[in-house]
Design an enzyme around this catalytic site. Structure first.
Site, short mmCIF file in Angstrom:
data_model
loop_
_atom_site.label_atom_id
_atom_site.label_comp_id
_atom_site.label_asym_id
_atom_site.label_seq_id
_atom_site.Cartn_x
_atom_site.Cartn_y
_atom_site.Cartn_z
CG ASN A 1 7.59 3.70 3.38
OD1 ASN A 1 7.10 4.21 4.38
ND2 ASN A 1 6.94 3.64 2.22
CB CYS B 1 9.94 10.59 -4.38
SG CYS B 1 9.47 11.53 -5.83
CG HIS C 1 9.42 7.93 5.50
ND1 HIS C 1 8.94 8.57 4.40
CD2 HIS C 1 8.44 7.07 5.89
CE1 HIS C 1 7.71 8.14 4.13
NE2 HIS C 1 7.39 7.24 5.02
CG HIS D 1 5.18 4.84 8.86
ND1 HIS D 1 4.55 3.91 8.04
CD2 HIS D 1 5.80 5.70 8.02
CE1 HIS D 1 4.78 4.22 6.77
NE2 HIS D 1 5.54 5.31 6.73
NE ARG E 1 -1.27 2.86 2.38
CZ ARG E 1 -0.85 4.11 2.58
NH1 ARG E 1 -0.96 5.03 1.63
NH2 ARG E 1 -0.28 4.45 3.72
CG ASP E 2 3.35 4.32 2.93
OD1 ASP E 2 3.33 5.19 2.03
OD2 ASP E 2 3.86 4.55 4.04
#
Lengths: 296, 296
Positions: free
Chosen positions: B242, B233, B202, B200, B9-10
């Site tokens: 992530n 990106c 990055h 979560h 998903r992410d």
């Protein structure tokens, strides 16, 4: 907090060769970032390491800044003499905790290297220099696997007995993780509470800043880092070697720990380093910028 | 220790669109790695996020493994209904701690989003689902800069009062560092000691594993991660979003913390993910391999 910038030596030694002029330009720019220490060159045989063949010329041409401590790496007595002749008073020698790595890297056993180092320390001390012993593969060896902290500690005991002024622990192929860092640091600290100790991490598997943070919590205040992350293997694009100086500085500053380094100036040098080696360097802070526009 | 894999998903939501078949293949392969939780899809408007336009089809075609908890992200009541119709019982909603980020991301104020979420929680609970509220920009906002832990804590108070079952703190643009993680976790834990809490991170600036390590020391046991680091990106090659699941798992396993995940199987999926998106993913463990050949 003391960061030693190793891009000019450890970084460029592990990149495709670059012109002497570029090396001097990089070194001079780093000297103006506020960093307190720079590993400038190594005095090694030009056939073994062509990247450092012009070490004398680089060092002669460099502008030495007051307040910056420069060091040189040497492999043997010939290198030691060159370093002394060049005026260095801070000298590094290296030995691997792993015998297999030492044989592949230095073509002799760890025991033989330790004997050589004992002699080198004496002659360097006699010439007024201080000697740092770098213990490579302190947190793991790509050939032998895990390296027991006891082996690392035994090497520390030996070289300290032989007169080493300082110790650096090298995570040569990025195998360190927090508990391994804690094990080595705690064990050595217990026996040698006042021994100056520096940690050298690679970010090969993403753990470099976790390792720095672990060491900070244990009171370690000296770290190696390489501008832009210079020194990743040039033949494996994107491969990550030395932790990038700007990533270490960026995290430390956000933790409220001053390094004396101007992050913005350092990022300019990282861009210069990227241009010099002609490839994208593996540095997140270089790519994304600091977390705040005004972060230092 | 509970890792939630967010690559399908992410991750994929922040890559160039890939075929439905590839999404199903990735999801199915992840389901067989031993990971306990997977964020499978989001039910968003296909015009807003074309990468998830086929969410219903992906989820219908996926092989659901026993023992894996699957979740879906939803933006509004329409998405909530789609998620419920698809059979999801674990639903995520998102709000930004930073008002500016919330407005740019969701086109309304943080306060308005919180009101929406209160209504969503009620209807989702009525349908038998559990709701996780993800607080984006918990550790900093690219528009507003630092985000005070008090603002984050106030949002937690509000959504907990409104019935949220779980909270996730998102480091949306990689601005977290160890003390910022500690500040948010400690503050929230003090007031809500039993609230299930997930972090979560990055790896935009190299700090992801340092942040994970910090949170571990504070007793946090739930982390998001994205296989291969999917979700950087696509328009900034090499940019890191992530944190890669295999980097988190690799460090945790070396720390003696079991995740239930087979690292070797996970690395196979990371290679598949790389092939699916057609670019090198920002994962050191994927590139260099585990620290030991036999590491898990």
């Amino acid at each position: 907090m003391s960061i030693r910038e190793v891009g000019p030596r450890d970084g460029l030694q592990n990149e495709a060769p670059v012109p002497t002029e570029a090396k001097v330009r990089l070194l001079d720019a780093l000297s103006r970032t506020g960093v307190g220490r720079i590993e400038a060159v190594s005095f090694v045989h030009p056939k073994a390491i062509p990247q450092m063949a012009d070490a004398d010329e680089v060092w002669k041409s460099a502008t030495k800044e007051d307040g910056v401590r420069y060091s040189a790496l040497i492999p043997n007595s010939r290198g030691a003499q060159r370093a002394l002749d060049a005026g260095f008073t801070e000298i590094e020698v290296v030995v691997s905790a792993s015998d297999t790595h030492n044989r592949r890297n230095l073509n002799r056993s760890t025991a033989d290297s330790l004997d050589d180092i004992a002699v080198l320390i004496d002659s360097l001390h006699a010439a007024g220099a201080r000697v740092e012993v770098i213990i490579a593969t302190s947190f793991g060896c790509p050939y032998e696997g895990d390296v027991e902290p006891a082996r690392v500690a035994a090497i520390v005991d030996r070289v300290v007995a032989d007169g080493a002024d300082r110790i650096a622990f090298g995570d040569t192929t990025g195998m360190a993780t927090p508990p391994r860092v804690a094990a080595v640091v705690s064990r050595v600290r217990e026996k040698h509470p006042d021994l100056p100790m520096l940690l050298h991490f690679h970010n090969t598997r993403g753990t470099a800043l976790a390792n720095v943070y672990t060491a900070l919590q244990l009171g370690v205040t000296e770290f190696d880092a390489s501008v832009g992350g210079l020194g990743g293997c040039p033949y494996a694009p994107g491969a990550s070697g030395n932790v990038a100086t700007e990533e270490v500085v960026h995290m430390l500053h956000d933790m409220g720990i001053d390094t004396g380094i101007d992050l913005s100036a350092l990022l300019d040098v990282a861009r210069m380093a990227q241009e010099i080696v002609g490839r994208e360097l593996p540095s997140g802070v270089l790519r994304a910028g600091p977390r705040l526009p005004l972060a230092r």
